[in-house]
Design an enzyme around this catalytic site. Structure first.
Site, short mmCIF file in Angstrom:
data_model
loop_
_atom_site.label_atom_id
_atom_site.label_comp_id
_atom_site.label_asym_id
_atom_site.label_seq_id
_atom_site.Cartn_x
_atom_site.Cartn_y
_atom_site.Cartn_z
N GLU A 156 0.83 -1.25 -0.02
CA GLU A 156 0.13 -0.07 -0.14
C GLU A 156 0.80 1.30 -0.20
O GLU A 156 0.54 2.20 -0.66
CB GLU A 156 -0.83 -0.04 1.14
CG GLU A 156 -2.07 1.28 1.34
CD GLU A 156 -2.60 1.05 2.59
OE1 GLU A 156 -3.13 2.03 3.22
OE2 GLU A 156 -3.15 0.01 3.27
N ASP A 157 1.85 1.33 0.80
CA ASP A 157 2.85 2.46 1.00
C ASP A 157 4.14 2.42 0.08
O ASP A 157 4.77 3.56 0.62
CB ASP A 157 2.87 2.78 2.64
CG ASP A 157 1.37 3.03 3.12
OD1 ASP A 157 0.55 3.48 2.42
OD2 ASP A 157 1.20 2.50 4.37
#
Length: 745
Positions: A115-116
């Site tokens: 996600e990051d």
């Protein structure tokens, strides 16, 4: 990216839990491992907690996952200033303390990488395998750039669907939210409140359903502190004052230990303080609280049989509060919880709550599905057939959720319905008459059972039998009830009487409330078709018009699956909301109830004639008529109360006389005492007298009395007195009379 910071007081709310020195872990995370042959210092807490539950666990994969996570998140910081790697470390430690297995911990360390950071799912799969990849993908949020305002509800939808295949997805999400809630203090108040509301409405109910009580109780306290800060502070002060006065449960706990030692029962007795929200709720319920109300005694034993042995000793040596006894061992809760609950009076008369369970039950009570480990691990080395995963932890509520979410294509509908579904915090089990079982939320009705069993096929439901008795579709089901749904297209229609003739149940023949099938094969109150036509072949309408749900069904439906299906059918069939106009009747035709069956001569040429339903006149009754709206003439018995009312209004009577045809229709009321086979005996008496049952209505028993209403077709009115005598002769029947009442205004 989760960028929250530590909130003041978070550590004091979780006394006894291993605390993490975020600054030390941050320095260790940046320094990395000292050598290749040992784990990085930063995950020492995780390794210790994991080995406590899984002594033989291979920790090398955790070290490998940590290295990838630390390198990926390097340079990222939380709003508090700690390196971002401290967040996945804290989440992993929470799960390790609950007893999660190695695959879950590996995915937890990597849960934010895709996600990051620049790490891809393909990389995770190549390095750690399909299961870790699936778990990481399941908790990865959808991008707001792609989904806009729908990103949050669609992320939860994706996560729940993934949980349906692997419950460990939700375990990671719950631990992730717990750490974020612990460190929410530096966020803007409005953002804190928004996150707390979502946690309260969605994640706390999910934690309850998955049995992860350790996470649920702390989440409840953290949400309580944000959404009700004044009540939280007041509760905290009360708890602090009680702690200063000294634990009042100690004497009772010591007395219980002595009692069990004398009975030669090996057990551990500990005091379990109530958490903040539990104390707050207890204060609202009880008002003034005593010292013993701030905690419970927990008795841990080795075997199931020991639980009942402890219960017997406590009930023998103390005064039990019988109303507080619950056996969740013989009948576990739907979230895997097992325990015996009881309450006894202490030495000073104060009531003390006691929980009795085995050590394994306690582990499951605290950690829920997390304590079950890998639900897909091969049993005795055997792999699942055809690669299918038979998840023993997938409960009925999750299966229902996965089914209805497919129909809720609109994100707002899904989000609203999800919150409403999760707000129902109890579940019942309902047995089907032909075998099988349905899991339904508490408060579910026959409508919900119909859609749970038949899906869209429940649109044709016309009635139900609950525990063998005719029941309305609005009947609320209880735990352990047996239900049989009656469908319009099913060969098994609603019978004339209940099981073995016991038909005095709450069966009505109007609206959407089920039906009793008359001798002529018509169904009263069928929805989705003209109610007139369904009863009246003279209209030229097919009697078997396909039924469908009425808007009233939405008032009875409690499950999202039922509500979505009903709303969809009503939207697709708007004509069902309108009652079609009846076709014109032949001038001079006579209706008995709603069908022409006899000749009546009136002094008004070309007038439509109706026999009044309030008194159902038959030959040779003395009759009179009155002209009503539309020029129709309504015929009443001379002694009918409506005649006096019409006369008082100044309406002139119309001369009426009977024709030559003898066939007639009449409505009879039978008053009886409830007994088995009564309805069967009554219908047999009616049939023996040569009458046909057009419709029947059996009201719910009141003070052991039952009222039956029959509309009957007689070949000859002369047989009416004999029919009424035959009905009165049925044992239990104390009155049979003709319908004669004021018509509804």
């Amino acid at each position: 990216m989760s960028a929250e910071a530590t909130s003041p007081g978070a550590r004091s709310r979780r006394r006894g839990r291993t605390s993490i020195d975020l600054r030390r872990l941050g320095r260790a995370a940046l320094l990395g491992p000292a050598s290749r042959d040992r784990l990085p210092d930063a995950i020492g807490h995780v390794a210790d907690a994991h080995r406590a539950h899984h002594p033989d666990a291979d920790l090398l994969v955790l070290g490998k996952a940590y290295v990838l996570a630390e390198m990926s998140h390097r340079g990222q910081f939380r709003k508090s200033g700690e390196p971002y790697i401290t967040h996945p470390l804290a989440v992993t430690l929470i799960l390790a303390e609950l007893g999660a297995e190695t695959t879950t911990l590996t995915a937890s360390l990597l849960h934010d990488t895709v996600e990051d950071t620049d790490v891809t799912l393909d990389q995770v799969r190549a390095e750690f395998g399909d299961e870790v990849c699936y778990l990481v993908d399941g908790v990865t949020k959808l991008e707001k750039v792609d989904y806009g305002a729908a990103a949050e509800p669609e992320t939860f939808r994706k996560m729940l669907v993934a949980t349906g295949n692997d419950v460990r997805v939700m375990s990671i999400k719950l631990a992730d939210r717990l750490h974020n809630m612990r460190t929410l203090g530096v966020m803007r108040p409005e953002k804190q409140e928004r996150i707390a509301k979502v946690t309260h409405d969605v994640l706390i109910p999910l934690a309850e359903r998955l049995g992860v009580q350790a996470l649920k109780t702390e989440l409840e306290d953290l949400v309580f502190a944000i959404l009700q800060p004044q009540e939280y502070e007041r509760t905290r002060t009360v708890i602090a004052d009680v702690a200063t006065a000294g634990p009042s449960l100690d004497p009772v706990a010591e007395e219980v230990r002595r009692t069990l030692r004398e009975a030669d029962i090996t057990a551990e007795v500990v005091i379990r303080p109530r958490h903040f929200l539990s104390v707050y709720r207890a204060r609202l319920k009880r008002g003034e609280m005593r010292g013993t109300d701030f905690g419970r005694l927990l008795v841990l034993v080795g075997e199931d049989a020991d639980c009942y042995a402890v219960l017997g000793e406590l009930h023998t040596c103390f005064t039990p509060v019988i109303s507080e006894f619950k056996d969740f061992i013989a009948a576990p809760k739907y979230n895997l919880y097992q325990s015996l609950h009881t309450a006894v009076a202490g030495p000073d008369g104060a009531v003390v709550e006691v929980l009795i369970r085995t050590n394994q039950m306690h582990k499951v009570a605290e950690a829920g599905v997390v304590a079950l480990g890998n639900p897909y691990a091969p049993v005795d080395g055997a792999e699942p057939a055809d690669g299918e995963r038979a998840d023993p932890t997938r409960p009925g509520w999750l299966s229902r959720l996965l089914e209805w979410q497919e129909s809720a294509t609109d994100p707002d509908t899904f989000w609203t319905t999800l919150r409403a579904d999760l707000a129902q915090d109890r579940e019942i089990s309902v047995f089907l008459a032909d075998g099988g079982m349905l899991g339904l939320p508490a408060g579910a009705t026959c409508v919900d059972a119909a859609y749970a069993q038949h899906g869209d096929g429940a649109h044709g439901c016309i009635g139900a039998r609950v525990n063998g008795r005719l029941a309305t579709l609005s009947t609320v089901l209880g735990d352990g009830d047996t239900v049989q749904l009656l469908l319009a297209h099913s060969p098994v229609q609603a019978p004339r009487n209940g099981p073995d003739g016991d038909g005095e149940g709450s069966a009505r023949s109007t609206g959407s409330s089920g039906a009793i099938k008359g001798a002529e094969g018509t169904h009263v109150g069928r929805r989705g078709a003209d109610p007139e036509a369904a009863r009246d072949p003279a209209h030229g309408q097919p009697q078997d018009t396909a039924p469908g749900p009425s808007p009233e069904w939405l008032d009875h439906a409690r499950t999202p699956a039922a509500r979505i299906a009903i709303a969809g059918w009503l939207a697709a069939n708007p004509e069902s909301l309108r009652v079609p106009a009846a076709p014109p009747r032949t001038p001079g035709a006579v209706t008995a109830g709603r069908r022409g069956v006899a000749n009546v001569v009136v002094d008004v040429p070309e007038a439509t004639v109706r026999l009044a339903g309030c008194c159902t006149p038959v030959p040779p009754d003395a009759v009179t008529g009155f002209t009503v709206r539309g020029g129709a003439v309504t015929v009443h018995r001379a002694e009918c109360p409506a005649v006096g009312r019409m006369t008082a209004l100044g309406r002139p009577p119309v001369t009426v006389s009977w024709g030559d045809e003898a066939e007639c229709r009449v409505t009879l009321y039978a008053e009886s005492f409830g007994r088995p086979r009564l309805l069967a005996d009554l219908t047999e008496a009616i049939a023996t007298a040569g009458a046909a049952i057009v419709s029947a209505n059996v009201e719910p028993p009141s003070e052991q009395r039952v009222r039956h209403t029959y509309t009957l077709q007689l070949p000859d009115a002369a047989g009416l007195p004999g029919l009424m005598r035959a009905m009165r002769d049925v044992p239990g029947v104390f009155d049979v009379r003709r319908a004669q009442h004021e018509p509804a205004p």
